[in-house]
Write a protein that holds these residues in place. Sequence first.
Motif, PDB file in Angstrom:
ATOM      1  N   TYR A 112       8.668 -36.582  28.541  1.00 56.78           N
ATOM      2  CA  TYR A 112       8.955 -38.012  28.397  1.00 56.78           C
ATOM      3  C   TYR A 112       8.014 -38.756  29.318  1.00 56.78           C
TER       4      TYR A 112
ATOM      5  N   ARG B  87      10.248 -39.206  19.724  1.00 60.18           N
ATOM      6  CA  ARG B  87      11.248 -40.248  19.908  1.00 60.18           C
ATOM      7  C   ARG B  87      10.626 -41.364  20.736  1.00 60.18           C
TER       8      ARG B  87
ATOM      9  N   ARG C 179      11.299 -44.723  23.010  1.00 61.93           N
ATOM     10  CA  ARG C 179      12.246 -45.586  23.704  1.00 61.93           C
ATOM     11  C   ARG C 179      11.644 -46.990  23.676  1.00 61.93           C
TER      12      ARG C 179
END
Lengths: 486, 176
Positions: free
Chosen positions: A420, A446, A448
């Motif tokens: 991340y 993914r 954010r």
Amino acid sequence: MEPVEKIFDTRELNVNMGPQHPATHGVLRLVLDIDGETIVKVTPYVGYLHRGIEKLGESMSYFQALPLTDRMDYVSAMSNNIGYCVAVEKLYGIEVPERAKFIRTIAGEMSRIANHLLWLATHALDIGAMTVFLYCFREREWILDLYEMICGARLTVTYPRVGGVRNDVQQEFLESLWKFTDEFPSRILEYETLIDQNRIWLLRTKGIGVISAEEAVNWGMTGPTLRGSGVPYDIRKFMPYDAYDKVDFEVPIGTVGDTYDRYRCRMLEMRQSNNIIRQCIEKLPAGPVMADAPKFTMQPKDKMMPITHPTKQHAFFIKEKACKGCGMCLRACPAKAIFGEKKKPHAIKQDMCLGCATCYVTCKFKALVIVPAGKGLSDEKLAELAEAPVPEEITKASEYLVRQFEFVKKGPKVPEGEIYVATEVPKGELGFYFVSDGSAKPYRMRVRAPSFVHAGCLPRLCAGHLVADVIANIGTIDIVLGECDR
Amino acid sequence: MTVRDIIKRFTFIEIFQGMALTLRKMFSRAVTIQYPKERRPIAPGFRGQHALAKNPDGKAKCVSCGLCATICPSQCIYVRRKEDGQENYEVDVLRCIFCGFCVEACPYGAIVLTENYEYSGYTKEEIYLTRSKLLANWDKHMAGKKGEEYFRKFWRPMSGDFGTPPAQSGFKGKKE
């Protein structure tokens, strides 16, 4: 005396605002429960602009998925690109050259200015100041023109690459950018003359959407929206990426946490960005702009030239002895110029061959050879020439060519694991989360998105205010629905 | 509230300051352009309509290896070989996102993005680019010096990008 509600028999009204509403900055649908003019409850409905970018990313190689990030936050596409590249670089474990880092920082800060200009323009327009809109777009246009100078596109730039940037900056670009940074502070003063002390602006922004520092953190706010409440959290300072640890800048913060404070924060941030750009131009070091990681980047084109240059009339030939008849080249040939039965030596029909080198790249047994200047010769002659040692120039070029084909067709293999990486985009914290299963494509990608989190804060910001303040609140959190819905 | 604030409140000073600014702008040069009559200058390397590059001898550089079709994120390039030996190279422009990856992937320098951005049409067929149209685009927009310049500047990455080239643009100091 009876309460007013009883006399007039008032009740809460349920009103739809959006998805097609000019002031909702995209296709955001808000369902308002209103009591007269006062908001009781706001429920945001997102997803109207959902294009499945995260899912699409799973079916593309890491290199290919880069343009998808342009289309997330299309107002500041450059920052999104940089965020993606920084994340993938960390996953690959490659280091970006210094010059590329500085160029990226310049591009990222330009994108911050462009984003804040558009935010100020539309925010002011929503609240009722038309002139600011026009003035802001004048400067935004200037930045978009500068973008065009470095990468050939104005909005969907796709400029940074995993491992560096697409191309080096030109001298005229640096000069025009320097001119821009000279001019820009006076332009900010112009906007401030128009609205900073304007009594209508103050009435519409002061005390609207107040959120305390603690609450803002709890709601997950990031970026200038959080800093307006007085929390000096900036990823550029706390987890520096690119060249942010080599430049001086301040993180402006607000005090009260209302719409006006957030406005002030962004105005000051534009000045800081301007400063960062100037420092970066001054400090811009000489050096490469792409990382020296041959496995993870496109190959230098001039190195492949000995084979790919159009004047070189090379022929490709299959050595009968070495060919195992596996059929790999037969299937790969786009011209269908290779013939042969299974487990028997194949042959190339020279008049049909286009010379694309696909067979050369696919062959595992080194049965294929490049015969320099052999185009148009007969098969017997080629067989004779094929035994001769290949010039070193061509052997070297073929290495690059094979790597280029492998990079494009298969993509580089990535170590297994999760990652991340957060970057500070104009809207807040943009995080990319990758799960890699060791293949060339992400197992899960993914994003954010700050806009998504901020859209979720709307119920808290709007509660108790008037209907007109909903618009001010949508403006102040600076959302772009392309990013929110992805 | 101080006296100053009261004066400010009743003299509308900030409103007049703003209005003076807009009045001044009335006499400055317009920043807008009248589009079909005037055209803004296009920066070199603009990513516009596609073209297939030609050799000096007039033949197409493309060898149909299909790298562009593979790297294309929107899958808008179709490279096929017809039965009669005729090559087929098509670009579905309506799908294209103009990322320029095809230019980057091509080891042969065969596909370019020209500076032409005015190619609207009423039907899909008008905009759809076939091989012959792509080759004609090269003659129209990129022939001669312009094409060479394009490859020199924007056909990336070159080995110079991976090392330090002898001359590199940098800060030249403030200009008076």
